[in-house]
Write a protein that holds these residues in place. Structure first.
Motif, PDB file in Angstrom:
ATOM      1  N   GLY A 283      31.544 -66.656  35.444  1.00  0.00           N
ATOM      2  CA  GLY A 283      32.405 -65.795  36.409  1.00  0.00           C
ATOM      3  C   GLY A 283      32.762 -66.273  37.810  1.00  0.00           C
ATOM      4  N   GLY A 284      31.874 -67.299  38.162  1.00  0.00           N
ATOM      5  CA  GLY A 284      32.587 -68.005  39.328  1.00  0.00           C
ATOM      6  C   GLY A 284      32.482 -67.165  40.737  1.00  0.00           C
ATOM      7  N   ARG A 285      31.494 -66.197  40.681  1.00  0.00           N
ATOM      8  CA  ARG A 285      31.380 -65.441  41.985  1.00  0.00           C
ATOM      9  C   ARG A 285      29.920 -65.816  42.460  1.00  0.00           C
ATOM     10  N   LEU A 286      29.210 -66.685  42.101  1.00  0.00           N
ATOM     11  CA  LEU A 286      28.224 -67.090  42.865  1.00  0.00           C
ATOM     12  C   LEU A 286      28.448 -67.697  44.377  1.00  0.00           C
ATOM     13  N   PRO A 287      27.397 -67.545  45.233  1.00  0.00           N
ATOM     14  CA  PRO A 287      27.940 -68.370  46.457  1.00  0.00           C
ATOM     15  C   PRO A 287      27.755 -69.822  46.296  1.00  0.00           C
ATOM     16  N   GLN A 288      28.629 -70.416  46.881  1.00  0.00           N
ATOM     17  CA  GLN A 288      28.433 -72.006  47.094  1.00  0.00           C
ATOM     18  C   GLN A 288      27.482 -72.646  47.942  1.00  0.00           C
ATOM     19  N   ALA A 289      27.040 -71.976  48.998  1.00  0.00           N
ATOM     20  CA  ALA A 289      26.061 -72.629  49.662  1.00  0.00           C
ATOM     21  C   ALA A 289      25.025 -70.986  50.094  1.00  0.00           C
TER      22      ALA A 289
END
Length: 86
Positions: free
Chosen positions: A73-79
């Protein structure tokens, strides 16, 4: 105004890879993490009348599916991590 420190949480989760390419998991979540149960429930239902998996196997498969969907889904934090309790 000063912000009061959050009360310590009794919640914890332990995950570790095993030698046989599985992941061992154990832990306790706060009651408000019941959202996890609500998300897993429909994914853990038997696929059909011939589904021979145990309830525990279906829950493990549901947790894997939930993680896969979150990653895709691509909604996880990058950092940084998730939200800390307030």
């Amino acid at each position: 105004p000063m912000r009061r420190p959050a009360a310590p949480s009794a919640a914890w989760v332990w995950l570790t890879p095993t030698v046989d390419q599985l992941v061992a998991i154990d832990g306790l979540l706060e009651a408000e993490a019941g959202q996890v149960l609500a998300a897993l429930e429909p994914l853990a239902r038997p696929a059909d009348a011939t589904d021979g998996r145990s309830g525990s196997q279906r829950t493990a498969d549901a947790l894997t599916e939930l993680a896969r969907r979150a990653l895709e889904g691509g909604r996880l934090p990058q950092a940084a991590g998730g939200s800390a309790p307030s």
